[in-house]
Scaffold this motif. Structure first.
Motif, PDB file in Angstrom:
ATOM      1  N   CYS A  37       0.802  -1.229   0.000  1.00 22.66           N
ATOM      2  CA  CYS A  37       0.000   0.000   0.000  1.00 22.66           C
ATOM      3  C   CYS A  37       0.835   1.280   0.000  1.00 22.66           C
ATOM      4  O   CYS A  37       0.410   2.298  -0.519  1.00 22.66           O
ATOM      5  CB  CYS A  37      -0.954   0.004   1.187  1.00 22.66           C
ATOM      6  SG  CYS A  37      -0.128   0.267   2.789  1.00 22.66           S
ATOM      7  N   ARG A  38       1.987   1.271   0.629  1.00 17.38           N
ATOM      8  CA  ARG A  38       2.882   2.422   0.760  1.00 17.38           C
ATOM      9  C   ARG A  38       2.298   3.566   1.589  1.00 17.38           C
ATOM     10  O   ARG A  38       2.805   4.681   1.560  1.00 17.38           O
ATOM     11  CB  ARG A  38       3.324   2.955  -0.606  1.00 17.38           C
ATOM     12  CG  ARG A  38       4.142   1.969  -1.407  1.00 17.38           C
ATOM     13  CD  ARG A  38       4.889   2.616  -2.538  1.00 17.38           C
ATOM     14  NE  ARG A  38       3.997   3.184  -3.528  1.00 17.38           N
ATOM     15  CZ  ARG A  38       4.411   3.852  -4.612  1.00 17.38           C
ATOM     16  NH1 ARG A  38       5.701   4.025  -4.821  1.00 17.38           N
ATOM     17  NH2 ARG A  38       3.539   4.327  -5.473  1.00 17.38           N
ATOM     18  N   ASN A  39       1.219   3.308   2.327  1.00 21.17           N
ATOM     19  CA  ASN A  39       0.638   4.388   3.131  1.00 21.17           C
ATOM     20  C   ASN A  39       0.341   3.969   4.570  1.00 21.17           C
ATOM     21  O   ASN A  39      -0.388   4.646   5.269  1.00 21.17           O
ATOM     22  CB  ASN A  39      -0.632   4.931   2.450  1.00 21.17           C
ATOM     23  CG  ASN A  39      -1.626   3.837   2.135  1.00 21.17           C
ATOM     24  OD1 ASN A  39      -1.875   2.969   2.963  1.00 21.17           O
ATOM     25  ND2 ASN A  39      -2.185   3.865   0.930  1.00 21.17           N
ATOM     26  N   GLY A  40       0.891   2.838   5.002  1.00 14.67           N
ATOM     27  CA  GLY A  40       0.760   2.451   6.398  1.00 14.67           C
ATOM     28  C   GLY A  40      -0.522   1.769   6.772  1.00 14.67           C
ATOM     29  O   GLY A  40      -0.853   1.695   7.967  1.00 14.67           O
ATOM     30  N   THR A  41      -1.259   1.230   5.799  1.00 16.30           N
ATOM     31  CA  THR A  41      -2.518   0.557   6.109  1.00 16.30           C
ATOM     32  C   THR A  41      -2.428  -0.957   6.017  1.00 16.30           C
ATOM     33  O   THR A  41      -3.411  -1.653   6.236  1.00 16.30           O
ATOM     34  CB  THR A  41      -3.652   1.053   5.194  1.00 16.30           C
ATOM     35  OG1 THR A  41      -3.256   0.899   3.834  1.00 16.30           O
ATOM     36  CG2 THR A  41      -3.961   2.513   5.462  1.00 16.30           C
ATOM     37  N   CYS A  42      -1.256  -1.488   5.648  1.00 18.60           N
ATOM     38  CA  CYS A  42      -1.056  -2.943   5.679  1.00 18.60           C
ATOM     39  C   CYS A  42       0.309  -3.193   6.309  1.00 18.60           C
ATOM     40  O   CYS A  42       1.008  -2.252   6.687  1.00 18.60           O
ATOM     41  CB  CYS A  42      -1.130  -3.542   4.277  1.00 18.60           C
ATOM     42  SG  CYS A  42       0.332  -3.272   3.238  1.00 18.60           S
ATOM     43  N   SER A  43       0.724  -4.432   6.428  1.00 19.27           N
ATOM     44  CA  SER A  43       2.007  -4.729   7.059  1.00 19.27           C
ATOM     45  C   SER A  43       2.970  -5.438   6.117  1.00 19.27           C
ATOM     46  O   SER A  43       3.917  -6.077   6.566  1.00 19.27           O
ATOM     47  CB  SER A  43       1.797  -5.572   8.324  1.00 19.27           C
ATOM     48  OG  SER A  43       1.236  -6.835   8.007  1.00 19.27           O
ATOM     49  N   THR A  44       2.749  -5.320   4.800  1.00 18.12           N
ATOM     50  CA  THR A  44       3.613  -6.005   3.849  1.00 18.12           C
ATOM     51  C   THR A  44       5.064  -5.538   3.976  1.00 18.12           C
ATOM     52  O   THR A  44       5.994  -6.328   3.817  1.00 18.12           O
ATOM     53  CB  THR A  44       3.109  -5.773   2.417  1.00 18.12           C
ATOM     54  OG1 THR A  44       1.776  -6.284   2.312  1.00 18.12           O
ATOM     55  CG2 THR A  44       3.999  -6.473   1.402  1.00 18.12           C
ATOM     56  N   CYS A  45       5.289  -4.258   4.286  1.00 19.45           N
ATOM     57  CA  CYS A  45       6.652  -3.726   4.360  1.00 19.45           C
ATOM     58  C   CYS A  45       7.256  -3.843   5.758  1.00 19.45           C
ATOM     59  O   CYS A  45       8.268  -3.197   6.066  1.00 19.45           O
ATOM     60  CB  CYS A  45       6.683  -2.269   3.906  1.00 19.45           C
ATOM     61  SG  CYS A  45       5.826  -1.143   5.036  1.00 19.45           S
ATOM     62  N   ARG A  46       6.662  -4.664   6.597  1.00 19.92           N
ATOM     63  CA  ARG A  46       7.168  -4.876   7.963  1.00 19.92           C
ATOM     64  C   ARG A  46       8.635  -5.298   7.942  1.00 19.92           C
ATOM     65  O   ARG A  46       9.038  -6.201   7.227  1.00 19.92           O
ATOM     66  CB  ARG A  46       6.306  -5.955   8.616  1.00 19.92           C
ATOM     67  CG  ARG A  46       6.778  -6.522   9.936  1.00 19.92           C
ATOM     68  CD  ARG A  46       5.795  -7.615  10.337  1.00 19.92           C
ATOM     69  NE  ARG A  46       6.180  -8.354  11.527  1.00 19.92           N
ATOM     70  CZ  ARG A  46       6.969  -9.424  11.517  1.00 19.92           C
ATOM     71  NH1 ARG A  46       7.456  -9.879  10.377  1.00 19.92           N
ATOM     72  NH2 ARG A  46       7.254 -10.062  12.645  1.00 19.92           N
ATOM     73  N   GLY A  47       9.471  -4.614   8.720  1.00 22.40           N
ATOM     74  CA  GLY A  47      10.877  -4.944   8.844  1.00 22.40           C
ATOM     75  C   GLY A  47      11.364  -4.589  10.232  1.00 22.40           C
ATOM     76  O   GLY A  47      10.732  -3.787  10.940  1.00 22.40           O
TER      77      GLY A  47
END
Length: 347
Positions: A37-47
């Motif tokens: 999403c790139r806007n903080g509404t999912c956790s795909t970019c969790r690191g």
């Protein structure tokens, strides 16, 4: 002031300029980290931030679990370093001929798939091939600065055309246009501007059996991935669970059922959560990710590709990992976020 980000275990480094997030800086450097999403509404970019300081913003506290936050996990699409940092994150390998570009497109056709789902066919410029991984998305760029994201519902651009599945969101500035509402309805031959391909939601090279999980128009990128498998003769065992409130929400169920004849080992499981007596529904009922839980007591040997509304994606991520033994690295997702989702996170 700029800061250096070191990525483990890849051993890569890049620089974050003032105002940039870690994810944006990684992408600008040519390094692809998982994102949606790139806007903080999912956790795909969790690191995980191993060392260093950063401004996380409000989104991680709303999206991530308390245990993850305590261990240093954050959302890389929101994190802005305030010192040099070391992070742990997966590097996504992308084909070298896939280039993110901005370009004009022409609306070639608007084809209803359901009362509230429209297939939008876009004619791309013919001067240069538009290559993407099945499962990726593009963004419409509007003059007022707004963007709207939609996944390609096809495995490749045929005759320089791609298809999108757009669900009508009443009052939505763009989807009202798609469905002929408002002062400026979208029509064939209209010119729009896009950027793409984007996202890290695509099939990884792996021998493990696959579970595809979709809700609503989350079917679109999964359709693209499965059609890509068909085109390559990929014989991995795969099952698609597609959920909707009513049977009509599974708007291409006949197409999905037909894949079984072309893809050995493939199964399709439609799931309806709110069937009414007049629907005559005799299939599976309930939440779609719960249907997977019922059928698979152990997911430790599987890959999962989930796409749809953020609550479904995040519930599946949590339950599959914590209750069914799925490796967190084997869960790949693309959460479809609305303007309401974005507004809630930014509030």
């Amino acid at each position: 002031m700029s800061f250096k980000v070191s990525v483990q275990p890849a051993g890569r480094e890049f620089t974050v300029e003032p105002g940039q997030t870690i994810l944006d800086a990684a992408l600008a450097s040519g390094m692809i980290l998982p994102y949606s999403c790139r806007n903080g509404t999912c956790s795909t970019c969790r690191g995980r931030v191993v060392s260093g300081s950063y401004d996380a913003g409000p989104a991680p506290a709303r999206i991530l679990e308390a245990d993850d936050l305590a261990r240093g996990y954050t959302l890389l699409c929101q994190a802005r370093p305030t010192s040099d940092v070391v992070i742990e994150a997966e590097e996504v390998r992308m084909s070298g001929d896939i280039v993110v570009r901005k370009m004009p497109v022409r609306v070639q056709a608007l084809t209803p798939l359901a009362a509230d789902v429209m297939e939008v066919t876009l004619q791309l410029p013919s001067a240069e091939a538009f290559r993407f991984q099945p499962g990726q998305y593009l963004e419409f760029l509007f003059k007022d600065g707004r963007r709207r994201s939609y996944s390609m519902a096809c495995a490749q651009a045929v005759d320089h055309r791609v298809q999108l599945h757009v669900r009508h969101m009443p009052g939505g500035a763009f989807t009202d246009r798609v469905f002929g509402r408002g002062d400026e309805p979208l029509k064939a031959r209209d010119i729009l501007r896009i950027e793409g391909p984007l996202g890290s939601f695509f099939l990884r090279a792996d021998d493990r059996p696959i579970i595809f999980l979709a809700s609503g128009t989350g079917f679109a990128p999964i359709k693209a991935i499965i059609e890509g498998m068909l085109g390559r003769g990929d014989r991995r065992a795969a099952v698609l669970y597609w959920g909707g409130r009513r049977p009509a929400d599974l708007y291409q169920a006949e197409l999905a059922s037909g894949w079984r004849a072309r893809l050995p080992g493939f199964r399709f499981v439609p799931v309806v959560s709110d069937a009414l007596p007049e629907d005559g529904w005799a299939g599976r009922t309930g939440w779609v990710h719960q249907a997977v839980m019922t059928d698979f007591p152990d997911l430790s040997g599987h890959q999962v590709y989930a796409c749809g509304a953020p609550p479904m994606v995040e519930a599946a991520r949590h339950d599959f990992v914590h209750q069914r033994g799925l490796s967190p690295q084997a869960f790949h997702a693309d959460a479809f976020t609305s303007e309401a989702d974005r507004a809630e996170v930014q509030a």
